[in-house]
Design a protein around this motif. Structure first.
Motif, PDB file in Angstrom:
ATOM      1  N   LEU A   7      91.203  82.088  32.951  1.00 25.17           N
ATOM      2  CA  LEU A   7      92.439  83.084  33.340  1.00 25.17           C
ATOM      3  C   LEU A   7      91.544  84.671  34.266  1.00 25.17           C
ATOM      4  O   LEU A   7      90.069  85.151  33.910  1.00 25.17           O
ATOM      5  CB  LEU A   7      92.856  83.830  32.269  1.00 25.17           C
ATOM      6  N   LEU A   8      91.499  84.613  35.334  1.00 22.88           N
ATOM      7  CA  LEU A   8      90.848  85.783  36.206  1.00 22.88           C
ATOM      8  C   LEU A   8      91.178  86.825  36.676  1.00 22.88           C
ATOM      9  O   LEU A   8      92.565  87.645  36.629  1.00 22.88           O
ATOM     10  CB  LEU A   8      91.238  84.618  37.429  1.00 22.88           C
ATOM     11  N   ARG A   9      90.591  87.853  35.905  1.00 23.20           N
ATOM     12  CA  ARG A   9      91.189  89.234  36.181  1.00 23.20           C
ATOM     13  C   ARG A   9      91.247  89.779  37.260  1.00 23.20           C
ATOM     14  O   ARG A   9      89.940  89.462  37.837  1.00 23.20           O
ATOM     15  CB  ARG A   9      89.892  89.878  35.040  1.00 23.20           C
ATOM     16  N   GLY A  10      92.138  90.598  36.891  1.00 22.01           N
ATOM     17  CA  GLY A  10      92.439  91.519  38.707  1.00 22.01           C
ATOM     18  C   GLY A  10      92.656  90.514  39.959  1.00 22.01           C
ATOM     19  O   GLY A  10      92.650  91.367  41.392  1.00 22.01           O
ATOM     20  N   ILE A  11      93.377  89.367  39.965  1.00 23.63           N
ATOM     21  CA  ILE A  11      93.158  88.707  40.678  1.00 23.63           C
ATOM     22  C   ILE A  11      94.927  89.068  41.517  1.00 23.63           C
ATOM     23  O   ILE A  11      95.804  89.006  41.311  1.00 23.63           O
ATOM     24  CB  ILE A  11      93.329  87.378  40.568  1.00 23.63           C
ATOM     25  N   ASN A  12      94.566  89.998  43.136  1.00 20.63           N
ATOM     26  CA  ASN A  12      96.861  89.980  43.506  1.00 20.63           C
ATOM     27  C   ASN A  12      97.338  90.969  42.654  1.00 20.63           C
ATOM     28  O   ASN A  12      98.304  91.001  42.791  1.00 20.63           O
ATOM     29  CB  ASN A  12      97.253  88.827  43.975  1.00 20.63           C
ATOM     30  N   ASP A 134      89.751  84.901  19.526  1.00 21.67           N
ATOM     31  CA  ASP A 134      89.252  85.768  20.500  1.00 21.67           C
ATOM     32  C   ASP A 134      90.430  86.296  21.693  1.00 21.67           C
ATOM     33  O   ASP A 134      90.203  85.875  22.737  1.00 21.67           O
ATOM     34  CB  ASP A 134      88.998  84.088  21.348  1.00 21.67           C
ATOM     35  N   ALA A 135      91.859  87.072  20.738  1.00 18.31           N
ATOM     36  CA  ALA A 135      92.699  87.449  21.922  1.00 18.31           C
ATOM     37  C   ALA A 135      93.134  88.891  20.520  1.00 18.31           C
ATOM     38  O   ALA A 135      93.174  88.862  19.808  1.00 18.31           O
ATOM     39  CB  ALA A 135      93.875  86.729  21.966  1.00 18.31           C
ATOM     40  N   LEU A 136      93.891  89.667  21.639  1.00 21.47           N
ATOM     41  CA  LEU A 136      94.938  90.582  20.388  1.00 21.47           C
ATOM     42  C   LEU A 136      96.081  90.479  21.142  1.00 21.47           C
ATOM     43  O   LEU A 136      96.531  90.011  22.489  1.00 21.47           O
ATOM     44  CB  LEU A 136      94.304  91.501  21.106  1.00 21.47           C
ATOM     45  N   TYR A 137      97.299  90.257  20.147  1.00 20.77           N
ATOM     46  CA  TYR A 137      98.124  90.194  20.250  1.00 20.77           C
ATOM     47  C   TYR A 137      98.643  91.965  20.668  1.00 20.77           C
ATOM     48  O   TYR A 137      98.808  92.877  19.516  1.00 20.77           O
ATOM     49  CB  TYR A 137      99.064  89.495  19.351  1.00 20.77           C
ATOM     50  N   PHE A 138      99.792  92.049  22.220  1.00 17.94           N
ATOM     51  CA  PHE A 138     100.152  93.620  21.991  1.00 17.94           C
ATOM     52  C   PHE A 138     101.606  93.566  22.406  1.00 17.94           C
ATOM     53  O   PHE A 138     101.630  92.536  23.420  1.00 17.94           O
ATOM     54  CB  PHE A 138      99.400  94.579  23.081  1.00 17.94           C
ATOM     55  N   ARG A 149     102.352 103.235  24.963  1.00 15.34           N
ATOM     56  CA  ARG A 149     100.820 103.779  25.330  1.00 15.34           C
ATOM     57  C   ARG A 149     100.046 103.127  25.691  1.00 15.34           C
ATOM     58  O   ARG A 149      98.306 102.602  25.978  1.00 15.34           O
ATOM     59  CB  ARG A 149     100.000 104.956  24.039  1.00 15.34           C
ATOM     60  N   VAL A 150     100.472 101.836  26.126  1.00 14.73           N
ATOM     61  CA  VAL A 150      99.552 100.576  27.332  1.00 14.73           C
ATOM     62  C   VAL A 150      98.845 100.765  27.824  1.00 14.73           C
ATOM     63  O   VAL A 150      97.674 100.217  28.319  1.00 14.73           O
ATOM     64  CB  VAL A 150     101.077  99.907  27.224  1.00 14.73           C
ATOM     65  N   ASP A 151      99.281 102.407  28.646  1.00 17.51           N
ATOM     66  CA  ASP A 151      98.721 102.761  29.833  1.00 17.51           C
ATOM     67  C   ASP A 151      97.200 103.216  29.180  1.00 17.51           C
ATOM     68  O   ASP A 151      96.441 103.127  30.486  1.00 17.51           O
ATOM     69  CB  ASP A 151      99.128 103.601  30.843  1.00 17.51           C
ATOM     70  N   ARG A 152      96.640 103.835  27.766  1.00 20.28           N
ATOM     71  CA  ARG A 152      95.729 104.141  27.889  1.00 20.28           C
ATOM     72  C   ARG A 152      94.758 102.913  27.476  1.00 20.28           C
ATOM     73  O   ARG A 152      93.583 102.857  27.987  1.00 20.28           O
ATOM     74  CB  ARG A 152      96.102 104.478  26.292  1.00 20.28           C
ATOM     75  N   LEU A 153      94.914 101.819  26.900  1.00 21.70           N
ATOM     76  CA  LEU A 153      94.430 100.985  26.591  1.00 21.70           C
ATOM     77  C   LEU A 153      94.287  99.730  27.654  1.00 21.70           C
ATOM     78  O   LEU A 153      93.246  99.735  28.138  1.00 21.70           O
ATOM     79  CB  LEU A 153      95.457  99.513  25.813  1.00 21.70           C
ATOM     80  N   ARG A 154      95.031 100.168  29.909  1.00 25.90           N
ATOM     81  CA  ARG A 154      94.683  99.689  30.262  1.00 25.90           C
ATOM     82  C   ARG A 154      93.659 100.692  30.914  1.00 25.90           C
ATOM     83  O   ARG A 154      92.793  99.972  31.981  1.00 25.90           O
ATOM     84  CB  ARG A 154      95.929  99.487  31.643  1.00 25.90           C
ATOM     85  N   THR A 163      91.488  89.505  29.841  1.00 25.88           N
ATOM     86  CA  THR A 163      92.823  89.814  31.141  1.00 25.88           C
ATOM     87  C   THR A 163      93.693  89.695  30.077  1.00 25.88           C
ATOM     88  O   THR A 163      93.869  89.448  28.674  1.00 25.88           O
ATOM     89  CB  THR A 163      92.222  88.912  31.643  1.00 25.88           C
ATOM     90  N   VAL A 164      95.101  90.348  30.997  1.00 17.94           N
ATOM     91  CA  VAL A 164      96.264  89.857  30.084  1.00 17.94           C
ATOM     92  C   VAL A 164      97.132  88.876  30.658  1.00 17.94           C
ATOM     93  O   VAL A 164      97.084  89.401  31.668  1.00 17.94           O
ATOM     94  CB  VAL A 164      96.707  91.805  30.752  1.00 17.94           C
ATOM     95  N   ARG A 165      98.537  88.584  29.165  1.00 14.27           N
ATOM     96  CA  ARG A 165      98.759  87.776  30.364  1.00 14.27           C
ATOM     97  C   ARG A 165     100.459  87.448  29.024  1.00 14.27           C
ATOM     98  O   ARG A 165      99.957  87.845  28.092  1.00 14.27           O
ATOM     99  CB  ARG A 165      98.303  86.499  30.132  1.00 14.27           C
TER     100      ARG A 165
END
Length: 181
Positions: A7-12, A134-138, A149-154, A163-165
């Motif tokens: 899972l690659l963070r920040g691709i495209n 090894d994860a959080l469920y949001f 307030r998801v933008d605060r998390l980002r 990385t988020v999916r």
């Protein structure tokens, strides 16, 4: 050989780290990984490897991406079994029609307990978060998602270590990991 997903963070995303999935697949194949498949344009690579260590693969893949593509990209790698355990441990309502649900895959050695302590304040009755392997469920409620307030998390420094999916992508990746080729 074991099936893994990178899972690659920040691709495209937002015009940065623009990498075609064909180039990404070629990069993994040339590095000796087998049965390489990509899923959507956001840096999901399913592959097989003789390695048994997700952590070692993370280091190898990050180095490979830096050397071959000139990009410093965070890689979170999970084996088929690790990924399945993360999906199985999700809260029972995760992904329900009432929620917009994501999985925040954490870059080891960051633990879910440590990540929970670093989260910014969320909106009660709108946002919910829980820990998994090894994860959080949001999740945030669909009806009040504009109040999330998801933008605060980002924007939080924690976001550089995960990385988020979304839930639908997570389930599709689980299915791809289960397929024998």
């Amino acid at each position: 050989m074991t099936n893994f997903v990178a899972l690659l963070r920040g691709i495209n995303v937002g015009g940065s780290n623009v990498i075609s999935m064909a180039a990404l697949k070629e990069c993994f194949t040339e590095a000796g990984f087998a049965d390489v498949r990509t899923y959507i344009q956001s840096g999901n690579v399913v592959f097989a490897s003789d390695s048994t260590s997700s952590a070692e693969l993370e280091v190898e893949i990050e180095r490979m991406l830096r050397e071959r593509l000139g990009a410093d990209i965070l890689a979170v790698v999970r084996s088929r079994d690790e990924f399945a355990a993360t999906v199985a441990a999700a809260p029972s309502d995760h992904g329900s029609a009432e929620l917009l649900s994501d999985v925040l895959f954490l870059k080891r050695p960051l633990t879910a307990t440590e990540a929970l302590m670093q989260l910014p304040e969320l909106t009660p009755q709108v946002d919910s978060v829980s820990a998994g392997p090894d994860a959080l469920y949001f999740s945030r409620t669909v009806v009040d998602s504009a109040r999330s307030r998801v933008d605060r998390l980002r924007a939080n420094r924690l976001s550089k270590r995960m990385t988020v999916r979304n839930w639908r992508t997570t389930l599709r990746l689980r299915d791809l990991l289960e397929q024998e080729r």
